[in-house]
Scaffold this active site. Structure first.
Site, PDB file in Angstrom:
ATOM      1  N   HIS A 126      24.880 -58.138  17.537  1.00 26.99           N
ATOM      2  CA  HIS A 126      24.484 -57.255  16.435  1.00 26.99           C
ATOM      3  C   HIS A 126      25.096 -57.679  15.091  1.00 26.99           C
ATOM      4  O   HIS A 126      24.612 -57.240  14.040  1.00 26.99           O
ATOM      5  CB  HIS A 126      24.905 -55.816  16.718  1.00 26.99           C
ATOM      6  CG  HIS A 126      24.173 -55.173  17.848  1.00 26.99           C
ATOM      7  ND1 HIS A 126      22.795 -55.172  17.929  1.00 26.99           N
ATOM      8  CD2 HIS A 126      24.623 -54.519  18.950  1.00 26.99           C
ATOM      9  CE1 HIS A 126      22.428 -54.538  19.033  1.00 26.99           C
ATOM     10  NE2 HIS A 126      23.516 -54.143  19.678  1.00 26.99           N
ATOM     11  N   ASP A 163      19.947 -58.389  26.739  1.00 28.44           N
ATOM     12  CA  ASP A 163      20.691 -57.151  26.543  1.00 28.44           C
ATOM     13  C   ASP A 163      19.732 -55.983  26.321  1.00 28.44           C
ATOM     14  O   ASP A 163      18.589 -56.162  25.864  1.00 28.44           O
ATOM     15  CB  ASP A 163      21.599 -57.310  25.324  1.00 28.44           C
ATOM     16  CG  ASP A 163      22.583 -56.175  25.153  1.00 28.44           C
ATOM     17  OD1 ASP A 163      23.705 -56.285  25.671  1.00 28.44           O
ATOM     18  OD2 ASP A 163      22.236 -55.171  24.500  1.00 28.44           O
TER      19      ASP A 163
END
Length: 355
Positions: A126, A163
């Site tokens: 992220h 993910d």
């Protein structure tokens, strides 16, 4: 049996994002403890490694962002965003996390390792060029890819991110280039809000960001289709020189932050297929790095499912991860309905004819 490196360091347990935070040191502790039982460690190599420098971090992150994280060193809890906290040794751990990936690439390129699994934290996918977010300080996989392009001269790198959450930072890092092909399967709409099927890249990168946004509830058979029908064929078409896997175990059935239903057998299948295509296109060069996953039992079992495939040997340590031939045959022939995948395939075929 392959030469599989496992990257671990007790420093990764020193990153303390706060009491009750889901990204806790226990996520790694449960895996490290299992690795130390019986003769499991005999199947792997455990290289020593160094942290990356700020210069290497700046291959993917702004100088101001690197300095912001560095300034937290030795401090108490610091909030970099509402979800992302640091403690006294978090910056140090983050530098070692990226360092594990870079060292793994060096050893794979030199033939010392065939593949590797970087059991690191904090996670990375992220983190964007200008800021940490989503539990992530630096973007480990993006830093490693940037380093491989600059130092190893690579021109085609594949990143497959399975993910639960879309890797917004990784996608943004390479949105305008064809030197990295980023493929992500993820829950959508969900944090961080990116990863729509129409996000495909810009200019030279058009067609090199491929997203499979899923509504939730998908399990082993759906993920088998994703890998069999999209990820592997596109990988063959792209012919990468290196495969990087952002491995999140938050798609596991029972993860507290997710709604997917993948089991250890599903992780085994995805890893097995990616290893097979890596053998075809890039001499088996594949590195896996840990991203999310917040159910401790799922973390342990999923990790050993991946490790068993990476080293090519059944690991008899009592966990239900070894993939039976019956399940493998079912996964290979999976035709379960997955409308989200069908939609993604329509987009993908516009850029990758014949897929």
């Amino acid at each position: 049996m392959r030469k599989t490196g496992v990257y671990r360091n007790e420093l990764f347990l020193e990153h303390q994002p706060g009491f009750s935070h889901p990204e806790s040191p226990e996520r790694l502790r449960v895996i490290y403890e299992a690795l130390d039982k019986g003769d499991i460690a005999e199947h792997f190599l455990f290289p020593g490694f160094d942290p990356v420098s700020q210069e290497v971090l700046r291959l993917n992150h702004s100088a101001a962002m690197v300095e912001q994280v560095a300034a937290t060193h030795g401090q108490g809890h610091t909030y970099l965003d509402p979800d992302t906290q640091t403690s006294a040794r978090s910056y140090e751990a983050a530098c070692f996390a990226a360092g594990a990936l870079v060292d793994g690439l060096v050893r794979i390129e030199q033939g010392e390792l065939d593949n590797a699994f970087c059991l690191v934290r904090p996670p990375g996918h992220h983190a964007e060029q200008d800021g940490s977010m989503g539990f992530c300080l630096f973007n480990n996989v993006a830093v490693a890819a940037r380093w491989a392009i600059q130092e190893l001269g690579m021109q085609r790198i594949l990143i497959f991110d399975w993910d639960l959450h879309h890797g917004n930072g990784t996608q943004k890092s390479f949105y305008d280039t064809d030197k990295v092909l980023y493929i992500s399967s993820h829950l959508y709409p969900y944090y961080p809000g990116t990863g729509a099927v129409i996000e495909v890249g810009n200019s030279a990168g058009a067609g090199y960001s491929l997203n499979i946004p899923l509504p939730g509830g998908q399990g082993d058979m759906e993920y088998a289709r994703i890998v069999n029908e999209l990820v592997v064929p596109v990988t063959r078409a792209y012919q990468p020189e290196l495969i990087l896997i952002s491995c999140g175990f938050d798609i596991h059935d029972g993860d507290p932050l997710g709604s997917m239903q993948v089991t250890p057998a599903g992780y085994s299948w995805m890893t097995r297929q990616m290893l097979a295509v890596a053998d075809e296109v890039c001499n088996g060069k594949m590195l896996v790095t840990l991203e999310g996953g917040y159910n401790l039992t799922a973390m342990r079992d999923g990790c050993f499912a991946v490790l068993a495939e990476l080293c090519g040997k059944k690991l008899d340590c009592g966990y239900p991860f070894n993939l039976s031939k019956e399940k493998a045959d079912r996964f290979a022939a999976s035709s379960v309905a997955c409308p989200a995948l069908d939609q993604s395939l329509q987009i993908v075929r516009g850029y990758w004819p014949g897929i």
